[in-house]
Design a protein around this motif. Sequence first.
Motif, PDB file in Angstrom:
ATOM      1  N   THR A 102       0.468   3.463  -8.587  1.00 42.32           N
ATOM      2  CA  THR A 102      -0.324   2.907  -7.480  1.00 42.32           C
ATOM      3  C   THR A 102       0.010   1.436  -7.257  1.00 42.32           C
ATOM      4  O   THR A 102       0.196   0.991  -6.116  1.00 42.32           O
ATOM      5  CB  THR A 102      -1.824   3.061  -7.776  1.00 42.32           C
ATOM      6  N   LEU A 140       3.447   1.130  -5.627  1.00 45.77           N
ATOM      7  CA  LEU A 140       3.401   1.540  -4.222  1.00 45.77           C
ATOM      8  C   LEU A 140       2.724   0.488  -3.350  1.00 45.77           C
ATOM      9  O   LEU A 140       3.229   0.132  -2.279  1.00 45.77           O
ATOM     10  CB  LEU A 140       2.652   2.871  -4.095  1.00 45.77           C
ATOM     11  N   PHE A 166      -3.135   5.193  -0.564  1.00 44.85           N
ATOM     12  CA  PHE A 166      -2.311   5.324  -1.767  1.00 44.85           C
ATOM     13  C   PHE A 166      -3.186   5.621  -2.985  1.00 44.85           C
ATOM     14  O   PHE A 166      -2.839   6.448  -3.830  1.00 44.85           O
ATOM     15  CB  PHE A 166      -1.504   4.046  -2.004  1.00 44.85           C
TER      16      PHE A 166
END
Length: 745
Positions: free
Chosen positions: A650, A653, A712
């Motif tokens: 996470t 991203l 996300f």
Amino acid sequence: MTNSKRRLDVALIFGIAALILLPWYRIEGGFFGLGWLSGFPGDPSTAPGILQIVSYGRWWLAIAAGLFMLGGIARFISSPMSRGALMALAGALGFAFLSMQGLAITSSGWSWSICETIFGALADGQPAMGAGAIILGIVFVLFFSLGLTERGAMKGDAFVVSAITMLVVLVAIFVFYPVGSMFVGAFQSFDGSFDPSGFTTNIQDLAIWSLSCIVGGDRCGVAWRTLWLAILTASGSTLLGLCFALVATRTRFPFKKGLRLLTILPIITPPFVVGLALTLLFGRAGVVTQAATSIFGTEPSRWLYGLTGIWIAQVLSFTPISFLVLIGVVEGVSPSMEEASQTLRANRWRTFWRVSLPLMKPGLANAFLIGFIESMADFGNPMVLGGSHGVLSTEIFFSVVGAQNDPSRAAVLAMILLVFTLSAFLAQRLWLQGKSFATVTGKGDSGAHSALPHGLSIAVHALVIPWMIFTVVVYVMILFGGFVRTWGLDNTLTVEHYVKAFSIGLRDDGGLAWTGVAWNSFWTTMEIALISAPLTAAVGLLTAYLIVRQKFVGRGLFEFALMMSFAIPGTVIGISYIMAFNLPPLEMTGTALILVACFVFRNMPVGVRGGVAAMSQLDKSLDEASLTLRADSLRTIRKVILPLLRPAITAALVYSFVRAITSISAVIFLVSAQYNMSTAYIVGLVENGEYGVAIAYSSALIVVMISVIAGFQLLVGERRLRRVNRVAIAPSPTASASLAQEKTA
């Protein structure tokens, strides 16, 4: 048929396709447009490699085809050691030759005079590499990797060997080759011939190195001005970041959640916005300036436009990053160490100064380095607030796109910028090398850190509270500025800036028409960011796995080379990509591919460090058990490692997505009319004085980034560990993962 021969067969199939079924050279208009199919294979511009050799006189490609056939012969050798040696040799020679011929032969013939002397003049040159040449290059890398695997490298694990080799090749192509091209470009004339006069003239330019400000002059050279600004910014952002971290962890400050929110906003704020907000406050027509004029009768001045204004904007922008680096470090200081100090009758001030602060040195060094490099690479704030006080990043930009049109000067300035940042990077590593900052003592503690000394608590609150108020005011200006018709002249509230940027109409056929001026760059930005973010996370986490879990020769050098790209400022990356990929053998300027490559390899180090930190917390017995039960490395990563790395995934991203949207220092050199990123479009709005539309566009981007970040988080989920005692081991390669089962939030 063995797995090794099966892998070799797959590589051979791709190699044959590269030579027979794909255009060898770059297709104008793009390979994926498929427009080249109409002329394939008879058109010389779309012909495959075999026809280029047979029909169009490019005899040198026959050597590459011969080396490919040499690798194919290994298919019929029974001895693994001999087969591996031949494959590795064919792969190494093939990739080296393919690279050298691409560099040596350009569209006009030989690029090196020594080649023309030895082989004679060429009747025809060659364009940049296309799909066929690139696929064959990948096949040669696979030959080399599979050959090493056959010979027992990394215990015969083809995935690990191939991953290491491919990462080394990619970093060499997209990090070291561009930087090397930039260095070479400093010694070339416009026609590409060797000419050191440009380097000599520029490196001696007093406008770069002048120290007249020290001896009573009015201005320092741009190099010293940039260095001094970076030191001041790094010091200010590190100090404020430490104060924020201390307030958030060591005090009873009632607005800690608001404090953390304020640290996120500048990170997801597009460039120029902070500078524009400061202009709305302190510019000649700013709120504060006009109020001071009406109350005190002072004349509006231009004090904001210079190093002072840049410094304020940079500290405001980079303090949140320092806070995020330091809060974990401050929380990580073991309370038992402070308890031991106080047990020995040291007061709270002496405990903080002698125990707590020294243990924070790694975090302070990292925060200072990040602030230093970010200041060096910053383009947006100096562009808005620099005035006549340019810095290296803006001088590089104007050397390329301005009236000077002097690539040699841009290369020299980029080299100076790179030397400054790499020196800081190496100095930080040397300073921390060999020192231990561990706080694990084996003794239980209360879990609560000691309170700050009273005087220090007052001091940090005195810095943090005004800075929080100032940050809130700045963002109110950002929000308000998008709804004002003309700031300072006509403060009538309006939504026309948002309408101009994001209006939507209807076509004659009833479909939606994106009529707003910002839609084109907006969709391009979203597309590039959503492509590059997963790639960045994948490359970063794969690299982290190799560094933490695998032992191989040169692992330390491998890690250092990857992390060094973090120390290369975005401005240097941008100018080096232009010099490297504007000509054969890899011509990518004006395409989406160059933007994706820039973002992936520019932001990869953050994914690497996050992955290393997260993977270091996972017991090796988890993946060792999977490997023992005959699962290969790829399956182990997919089934055991990745589910336990969701927080790191996470973070990678989110960071790569946000940076792809907010980056400007590199992007400004790489955008084109077809692929224009939002930050570059905002530059044009600022240059045209359309501040309202620029702020409206930036505000919309902030909302979009917050929404995508939340997406996300929902997509990847959270890691929840549930420990279960099992008597027997389940007969599955991933049975060990039952010790740490995942629940998706």
